[in-house]
Design an enzyme around this catalytic site. Structure first.
Site, PDB file in Angstrom:
ATOM      1  N   ASN A   1       2.187  -4.909  -3.174  1.00 46.71           N
ATOM      2  CA  ASN A   1       0.835  -5.300  -2.861  1.00 46.71           C
ATOM      3  C   ASN A   1      -0.400  -4.099  -3.052  1.00 46.71           C
ATOM      4  O   ASN A   1       0.601  -2.466  -2.267  1.00 46.71           O
ATOM      5  CB  ASN A   1       1.090  -6.021  -2.320  1.00 46.71           C
ATOM      6  CG  ASN A   1      -0.553  -6.742  -1.874  1.00 46.71           C
ATOM      7  OD1 ASN A   1      -1.027  -7.226  -2.720  1.00 46.71           O
ATOM      8  ND2 ASN A   1      -1.228  -6.507  -0.579  1.00 46.71           N
TER       9      ASN A   1
ATOM     10  N   HIS B   1     -10.323  -5.620  -2.817  1.00 48.49           N
ATOM     11  CA  HIS B   1     -11.384  -5.569  -1.720  1.00 48.49           C
ATOM     12  C   HIS B   1     -12.807  -4.796  -2.476  1.00 48.49           C
ATOM     13  O   HIS B   1     -12.757  -4.212  -2.910  1.00 48.49           O
ATOM     14  CB  HIS B   1     -11.294  -5.038  -1.235  1.00 48.49           C
ATOM     15  CG  HIS B   1      -9.951  -5.358  -0.085  1.00 48.49           C
ATOM     16  ND1 HIS B   1     -10.396  -7.232   0.756  1.00 48.49           N
ATOM     17  CD2 HIS B   1      -8.710  -5.302   0.164  1.00 48.49           C
ATOM     18  CE1 HIS B   1      -9.210  -6.894   1.129  1.00 48.49           C
ATOM     19  NE2 HIS B   1      -8.087  -6.096   0.842  1.00 48.49           N
TER      20      HIS B   1
ATOM     21  N   GLU C   1      -5.616 -10.605  -2.165  1.00 51.02           N
ATOM     22  CA  GLU C   1      -7.070 -10.625  -0.432  1.00 51.02           C
ATOM     23  C   GLU C   1      -8.526 -10.067  -1.556  1.00 51.02           C
ATOM     24  O   GLU C   1      -9.739  -9.160  -0.653  1.00 51.02           O
ATOM     25  CB  GLU C   1      -6.973  -9.165  -0.006  1.00 51.02           C
ATOM     26  CG  GLU C   1      -5.041  -8.829   0.295  1.00 51.02           C
ATOM     27  CD  GLU C   1      -4.936  -7.297   1.118  1.00 51.02           C
ATOM     28  OE1 GLU C   1      -5.611  -6.942   2.242  1.00 51.02           O
ATOM     29  OE2 GLU C   1      -3.261  -7.597   1.474  1.00 51.02           O
TER      30      GLU C   1
ATOM     31  N   ASP D   1     -12.426 -10.554  -1.586  1.00 49.17           N
ATOM     32  CA  ASP D   1     -13.771 -10.736  -1.358  1.00 49.17           C
ATOM     33  C   ASP D   1     -14.619  -9.636  -1.809  1.00 49.17           C
ATOM     34  O   ASP D   1     -14.201  -8.555  -2.946  1.00 49.17           O
ATOM     35  CB  ASP D   1     -13.892 -10.282   0.312  1.00 49.17           C
ATOM     36  CG  ASP D   1     -12.832  -9.001   1.018  1.00 49.17           C
ATOM     37  OD1 ASP D   1     -12.421  -7.734   0.647  1.00 49.17           O
ATOM     38  OD2 ASP D   1     -12.258  -8.906   1.895  1.00 49.17           O
TER      39      ASP D   1
ATOM     40  N   GLU E   1       0.524  -1.402  -0.379  1.00 52.44           N
ATOM     41  CA  GLU E   1       0.024  -0.191   0.399  1.00 52.44           C
ATOM     42  C   GLU E   1       1.253   1.542   0.599  1.00 52.44           C
ATOM     43  O   GLU E   1       0.800   1.991   1.070  1.00 52.44           O
ATOM     44  CB  GLU E   1      -0.826  -0.460   0.932  1.00 52.44           C
ATOM     45  CG  GLU E   1      -2.122  -1.317   1.037  1.00 52.44           C
ATOM     46  CD  GLU E   1      -2.552  -1.489   2.078  1.00 52.44           C
ATOM     47  OE1 GLU E   1      -2.813  -0.401   3.694  1.00 52.44           O
ATOM     48  OE2 GLU E   1      -3.338  -3.209   1.938  1.00 52.44           O
TER      49      GLU E   1
HETATM   50  O1  9MR Z   1      -7.743  -8.361   8.179  1.00 47.54           O
HETATM   51  C1  9MR Z   1      -6.552  -7.968   8.983  1.00 47.54           C
HETATM   52  C2  9MR Z   1      -7.472  -7.384  10.111  1.00 47.54           C
HETATM   53  O2  9MR Z   1      -6.947  -8.460  10.545  1.00 47.54           O
HETATM   54  C3  9MR Z   1      -6.411  -5.938  10.934  1.00 47.54           C
HETATM   55  O3  9MR Z   1      -7.300  -6.040  11.928  1.00 47.54           O
HETATM   56  C4  9MR Z   1      -6.393  -5.048  10.000  1.00 47.54           C
HETATM   57  C5  9MR Z   1      -5.570  -3.321   9.981  1.00 47.54           C
HETATM   58  O4  9MR Z   1      -4.680  -3.108   9.199  1.00 47.54           O
HETATM   59  O5  9MR Z   1      -5.231  -5.666   8.979  1.00 47.54           O
HETATM   60  C6  9MR Z   1      -6.157  -6.808   7.409  1.00 47.54           C
HETATM   61  O6  9MR Z   1      -5.012  -6.583   6.323  1.00 47.54           O
HETATM   62  C7  9MR Z   1      -5.340  -6.217   6.299  1.00 47.54           C
HETATM   63  C8  9MR Z   1      -4.133  -6.508   4.791  1.00 47.54           C
HETATM   64  O7  9MR Z   1      -3.081  -6.083   6.257  1.00 47.54           O
HETATM   65  C9  9MR Z   1      -3.743  -5.431   3.840  1.00 47.54           C
HETATM   66  N1  9MR Z   1      -4.942  -4.860   3.469  1.00 47.54           N
HETATM   67  C10 9MR Z   1      -6.072  -4.870   4.219  1.00 47.54           C
HETATM   68  C11 9MR Z   1      -6.592  -5.561   4.813  1.00 47.54           C
HETATM   69  C12 9MR Z   1      -8.105  -5.303   5.559  1.00 47.54           C
HETATM   70  O8  9MR Z   1      -7.997  -4.550   5.936  1.00 47.54           O
END
Ligand code: 9MR
Length: 366
Positions: A212, A248, A276, A278, A170
């Protein structure tokens, strides 16, 4: 243990095409025969085996606490051939204090993956989020040293266990500029990305190294920025093997330019992966929304199969009960392929059918 498709022996194109047709016909029959009765995951019809037969992987993310949920692990172990730790390989867990490393949570996920014959995607080495505050406050020279030490220690610890690393996560704002609130970019400038990639390569020469991001799935300002960055890194000989498209999505809004976008990246000589996936729905999800979601998932599968260097797809979380969506997007949910009882939804059936009906995925060098 499964292996990257690039290491598998490659039969000739004609022989493989014939075999593919036969396998596709058989698996399509098996899927249509079994799925309507709810027998998802019976021999030969799990997402992982269907994906493997097409030369790609199907994965999911999960967190350490999910390993205590037997309904969740029953689905995860059966359906997915690649695992991404949801949080356990992030900096706040792995190096909470300077030089003080904790790989126990990540190791637990790695052991689970190994025990279930799944590969691992490492997530993530350098990210502005889930970053301990001590890192943020460092002056540039110390931050550079801390970043290199972190990558070296973590990628070194998991050397040989990780198929691919999300080395930088990111990096961009929505308009394609480098992220404003990113301590790495703020202190080190654009070059921090190349520095991170080179450090990761030295620590684990066999891991695929990825950048990513989210909202880069279609053709837009942010994906243009990623494209320019990857092109520039390649031209400088910086080690970069792939780009991860988080995906997402909101139901009905998968970008029409997904395939063209993936193709322009693979034309630069990198792999692409959906990392990722969904597809959130405004709750309550009615059957029309679930049907549109099924189209969305199947469309992503078909697109990946149509792009030779699309190596695989990972869904974020395993089922709707453990999905991050309701907590972050109030009023939305039902974003995965498994319902509140971890039963397969139409999106599962459609994904499996798309895998079964697809032609064999061509390896990058074909
Ligand atoms: O799934 C992850 C969640 O449990 C955490 O609270 C969150 C905090 O930043 O991160 C989530 O995973 C993220 C991933 O690492 C990067 N892309 C977005 C995902 C969803 O927020």
């Amino acid at each position: 243990m499964q292996f990257p498709t690039s290491r598998l022996p490659r039969p000739g194109r004609a022989r493989r095409a014939a075999r593919s047709l036969a396998v596709a016909a058989a698996t399509a029959l098996a899927v249509t025969a079994l799925l309507p009765t709810g027998q998802a995951g019976a021999a030969g019809t799990s997402l992982r085996s269907l994906a493997q037969a097409r030369g790609i992987y199907f994965g999911a993310s999960l967190a350490q606490s999910d390993l205590n949920n037997p309904s969740l692990t029953a689905v995860a172990g059966r359906e997915f051939g690649m695992l991404t730790p949801a949080n356990e390989m992030k900096w706040d867990t792995t190096e909470p204090g300077p030089g003080s490393f904790n790989f126990a949570p990540g190791d637990r996920i790695a052991s689970y993956a190994k025990a279930n014959g799944m590969r691992l995607r490492g997530h993530t080495l350098v990210w502005h989020n889930q970053l301990p505050s001590w890192v943020r406050g460092l002056p540039a020279d110390q931050l550079r040293a801390a970043m290199r030490r972190h990558i070296t220690a973590e990628a070194g610890h998991y050397k040989g266990q990780v198929y691919a690393w999300d080395v930088v996560n990111e990096a961009f704002n929505e308009d394609g500029s480098f992220r404003t609130d990113d301590p790495f970019h703020n202190a080190l400038g654009d070059g921090y990305v190349a520095d991170a990639l080179r450090t990761a390569r030295a620590a684990d020469p066999n891991a695929k190294l990825y950048l990513n991001d989210y909202n880069i799935e279609g053709l837009n300002a942010k994906s243009d920025a990623m494209y320019r960055l990857v092109k520039s890194l390649k031209s400088q000989g910086v080690p970069i093997d792939g780009v991860g498209f988080q995906a997402h999505f909101v139901v009905g809004q998968v970008p029409a330019s997904l395939k063209a976008n993936l193709q322009r990246f693979t034309a630069l000589g990198v792999d692409v992966a959906v990392t990722e996936l969904d597809d959130r729905i405004q709750l309550p999800a009615n059957s029309a929304a679930l049907a549109r979601q099924a189209d969305d998932y199947a469309g992503v599968v078909r697109t990946c199969l149509a792009v030779p260097r699309c190596v695989g797809i990972t869904q974020w979380d395993v089922g709707d009960p453990d999905s991050w969506i309701p907590g972050t997007f109030p009023g939305y949910g039902a974003a995965t392929m498994f319902d509140n009882g971890y039963r397969p939804k139409p999106a599962y059936t459609a994904s499996a059918a798309a895998l079964a009906a697809g032609a064999h995925h061509l390896a990058p060098t074909d």
